[in-house]
Design an enzyme around this catalytic site. Structure first.
Site, PDB file in Angstrom:
ATOM      1  N   CYS A 117       0.815  -1.221   0.000  1.00 17.32           N
ATOM      2  CA  CYS A 117       0.000   0.000   0.000  1.00 17.32           C
ATOM      3  C   CYS A 117       0.848   1.271   0.000  1.00 17.32           C
ATOM      4  CB  CYS A 117      -0.951  -0.003   1.187  1.00 17.32           C
ATOM      5  SG  CYS A 117      -1.985  -1.463   1.236  1.00 17.32           S
ATOM      6  N   HIS A 258      -3.388   6.967   2.132  1.00 19.53           N
ATOM      7  CA  HIS A 258      -3.832   5.655   1.667  1.00 19.53           C
ATOM      8  C   HIS A 258      -5.190   5.375   2.318  1.00 19.53           C
ATOM      9  CE1 HIS A 258      -4.295   1.494   0.980  1.00 19.53           C
ATOM     10  NE2 HIS A 258      -3.902   1.109   2.178  1.00 19.53           N
ATOM     11  N   ASN A 288     -10.404  -0.359   0.256  1.00 22.80           N
ATOM     12  CA  ASN A 288      -8.949  -0.236   0.268  1.00 22.80           C
ATOM     13  C   ASN A 288      -8.405  -0.864  -1.016  1.00 22.80           C
ATOM     14  OD1 ASN A 288      -6.210  -0.705   0.632  1.00 22.80           O
ATOM     15  ND2 ASN A 288      -6.387  -1.282   2.780  1.00 22.80           N
TER      16      ASN A 288
HETATM   17  O1  UT7 Z   1      -3.905  -1.379   3.531  1.00 23.05           O
HETATM   18  C1  UT7 Z   1      -2.965  -1.869   4.446  1.00 23.05           C
HETATM   19  C2  UT7 Z   1      -3.096  -1.192   5.726  1.00 23.05           C
HETATM   20  N1  UT7 Z   1      -4.191  -1.792   6.455  1.00 23.05           N
HETATM   21  C3  UT7 Z   1      -4.747  -1.127   7.449  1.00 23.05           C
HETATM   22  O2  UT7 Z   1      -4.388  -0.002   7.692  1.00 23.05           O
HETATM   23  C4  UT7 Z   1      -5.783  -1.821   8.307  1.00 23.05           C
HETATM   24  C5  UT7 Z   1      -5.666  -1.337   9.718  1.00 23.05           C
HETATM   25  N2  UT7 Z   1      -6.636  -1.975  10.616  1.00 23.05           N
HETATM   26  C6  UT7 Z   1      -7.939  -1.650  10.603  1.00 23.05           C
HETATM   27  O3  UT7 Z   1      -8.366  -0.845   9.808  1.00 23.05           O
HETATM   28  C7  UT7 Z   1      -8.823  -2.268  11.644  1.00 23.05           C
HETATM   29  O4  UT7 Z   1      -8.034  -2.953  12.588  1.00 23.05           O
HETATM   30  C8  UT7 Z   1      -9.876  -3.249  11.064  1.00 23.05           C
HETATM   31  C9  UT7 Z   1     -10.927  -2.480  10.281  1.00 23.05           C
HETATM   32  C10 UT7 Z   1      -9.208  -4.259  10.160  1.00 23.05           C
HETATM   33  C11 UT7 Z   1     -10.586  -3.988  12.194  1.00 23.05           C
HETATM   34  O5  UT7 Z   1     -11.179  -3.048  13.080  1.00 23.05           O
HETATM   35  P1  UT7 Z   1     -10.941  -3.205  14.641  1.00 23.05           P
HETATM   36  O6  UT7 Z   1     -11.724  -2.145  15.293  1.00 23.05           O
HETATM   37  O7  UT7 Z   1      -9.468  -3.226  14.896  1.00 23.05           O
HETATM   38  O8  UT7 Z   1     -11.612  -4.600  14.939  1.00 23.05           O
HETATM   39  P2  UT7 Z   1     -10.966  -5.883  15.621  1.00 23.05           P
HETATM   40  O9  UT7 Z   1     -10.057  -6.580  14.683  1.00 23.05           O
HETATM   41  O10 UT7 Z   1     -10.441  -5.487  16.959  1.00 23.05           O
HETATM   42  O11 UT7 Z   1     -12.265  -6.788  15.822  1.00 23.05           O
HETATM   43  C12 UT7 Z   1     -13.301  -6.399  16.710  1.00 23.05           C
HETATM   44  C13 UT7 Z   1     -14.385  -7.461  16.664  1.00 23.05           C
HETATM   45  C14 UT7 Z   1     -13.845  -8.879  16.820  1.00 23.05           C
HETATM   46  O12 UT7 Z   1     -14.762  -9.624  17.595  1.00 23.05           O
HETATM   47  P3  UT7 Z   1     -14.485  -9.890  19.153  1.00 23.05           P
HETATM   48  O13 UT7 Z   1     -13.183 -10.619  19.202  1.00 23.05           O
HETATM   49  O14 UT7 Z   1     -14.422  -8.523  19.784  1.00 23.05           O
HETATM   50  O15 UT7 Z   1     -15.678 -10.687  19.550  1.00 23.05           O
HETATM   51  C15 UT7 Z   1     -13.832  -9.402  15.419  1.00 23.05           C
HETATM   52  O16 UT7 Z   1     -13.975 -10.811  15.358  1.00 23.05           O
HETATM   53  O17 UT7 Z   1     -15.054  -7.434  15.409  1.00 23.05           O
HETATM   54  C16 UT7 Z   1     -15.064  -8.749  14.836  1.00 23.05           C
HETATM   55  N3  UT7 Z   1     -14.995  -8.605  13.383  1.00 23.05           N
HETATM   56  C17 UT7 Z   1     -16.085  -8.435  12.617  1.00 23.05           C
HETATM   57  N4  UT7 Z   1     -17.399  -8.362  12.916  1.00 23.05           N
HETATM   58  C18 UT7 Z   1     -18.256  -8.161  11.894  1.00 23.05           C
HETATM   59  C19 UT7 Z   1     -13.899  -8.603  12.602  1.00 23.05           C
HETATM   60  N5  UT7 Z   1     -14.261  -8.426  11.321  1.00 23.05           N
HETATM   61  C20 UT7 Z   1     -15.603  -8.319  11.310  1.00 23.05           C
HETATM   62  C21 UT7 Z   1     -16.548  -8.119  10.285  1.00 23.05           C
HETATM   63  N6  UT7 Z   1     -17.859  -8.024  10.624  1.00 23.05           N
HETATM   64  N7  UT7 Z   1     -16.198  -7.976   8.996  1.00 23.05           N
END
Ligand code: UT7
Length: 332
Positions: A117, A258, A288
């Site tokens: 990215c 990005h 993205n």
């Molecule tokens: O392009 C390369 C660079 N990439 C990035 O910059 C990505 C950076 N990271 C992010 O943008 C975020 O970390 C994400 C959008 C990927 C995830 O958001 P988050 O607020 O960090 O969520 P999380 O991974 O902490 O997950 C929170 C909860 C989890 O459930 P529990 O463990 O709290 O019960 C996940 O299992 O959300 C759950 N979850 C979802 N729920 C519904 C994860 N993905 C999903 C989903 N729909 N698609």
């Protein structure tokens, strides 16, 4: 900042590919356990574009490049160098030469550059070095990725994030140097946070010789770690680039990051005290698109007349590697 040697860099045109098929958050909720509400609040993404069977990385890249070359009032035969930033080539030997052939840019040398990215920002900075040394005058820099072909569509932690796209700019030798400052970084110790890994098995070949043959696995990401990395590194690299440019955030007309997550954009803008109406965001429409996200956003803002010649743009890419980089430049 390396002192220039007499040739400056101008930004003469932009373009992007038009991918008609959209995949909405509601569509995705029929494939994996997710919802429009979760995706929109956590990321800002509402839909993403999916390349069709007739599309390839090369065709999308060529379409974006054609738009940029036309805006710059050049012909393909004027192009000296084509730099294609991508992590999802049609051919692992490189896709840029296919783009060169599709454009009919016979004089151009063409090669791929891989920095995930961060790829577009790294390619823009690389192109500027060729122009500043006087080696090349007209350079097309493309950022393109078709991540829909590399994600696991059953993995809700990644498949909701990514989309396909291509964007391009034409950079030209000029008297005034409009690349005002830049900075890049890498930290391979965090490599395991975001991968598109090759998995192989040992195959006996002949005698004691064994080979490792296999295939690439879909994208894996530790989202929380990458998020933390981004909100720390991106403001830092932008501040360093602004320092090299001798500018302050108040001098910046547009912040183009990005397009990974709206919350990252908001956090970076807040830390740099850049008002939200100067922060370019189109991830609601595109998701993205990796190396493509910055040039697509740039092209949309240029074509809508919001970015005007002379506007000062701060841009930053970040992602797998892990890598990050920023460039401060003046449009036009
Ligand atoms: O392009 C390369 C660079 N990439 C990035 O910059 C990505 C950076 N990271 C992010 O943008 C975020 O970390 C994400 C959008 C990927 C995830 O958001 P988050 O607020 O960090 O969520 P999380 O991974 O902490 O997950 C929170 C909860 C989890 O459930 P529990 O463990 O709290 O019960 C996940 O299992 O959300 C759950 N979850 C979802 N729920 C519904 C994860 N993905 C999903 C989903 N729909 N698609």
């Amino acid at each position: 900042m390396v002192k220039q040697t007499g040739y400056g860099v101008a930004f003469a045109g932009s373009g992007s590919a038009d991918i008609s098929t959209a995949l909405s958050n509601d569509d995705l909720s029929q494939i994996v356990e997710t919802s429009d509400e979760w995706i929109a609040t956590r990321t800002g993404i509402r839909q993403r574009r999916i390349a069709g069977a007739a599309d390839s990385l090369a065709t999308l890249s060529a379409e974006a490049a054609r738009g940029a070359i036309a805006m710059a009032n050049l012909a393909p035969a004027d192009i000296d160098l084509i730099l294609l930033a991508t992590s999802t080539p049609d051919d692992l030997f490189g896709t840029a030469c296919q783009v060169q052939a599709a454009l009919g840019a016979q004089r151009a040398v063409a090669f791929d550059l891989t920095a995930a990215c961060s790829g577009f920002v790294f390619a823009l900075i690389t192109a500027a070095q060729f122009i500043r040394t006087g080696a090349y005058r007209n350079v097309v820099v493309i950022g393109a990725d078709v991540l829909s072909r590399w994600v696991d569509w059953q993995d809700r932690t990644t498949c909701v994030l990514f989309g396909d796209g291509a964007g391009a700019v034409v950079m030209q030798a000029a008297e005034t140097d409009r690349l005002l400052g830049f900075e890049m970084g890498s930290d391979g110790s965090l490599n395991g946070c975001l991968n598109l890994n090759y998995q192989s098995e040992t195959q006996p070949l002949v005698g004691e010789v064994q080979v490792q043959t296999g295939t690439f696995l879909p994208i894996t990401m530790n989202g929380r770690e990458v998020y933390r990395f981004a909100v720390n590194r991106v403001p830092e690299v932008l501040e360093k680039s602004l320092f090299h440019a001798g500018l302050d955030t108040a001098d910046i007309d547009w912040l183009i990051l990005h397009q990974a997550n709206q919350r990252i954009l908001d956090a970076v803008a807040k830390r740099l005290k850049i008002p939200s109406d100067r922060v370019v965001s189109n991830m609601a429409k595109h998701g993205n698109t990796s190396a493509a996200s910055i040039p697509i956003a740039l092209d949309e803002w240029v074509r809508s007349g919001q970015i005007q010649p002379g506007d000062k743009i701060a841009t930053s890419g970040f992602g797998a590697g892990l890598t990050w980089g920023a460039a401060i430049f003046e449009w036009g």
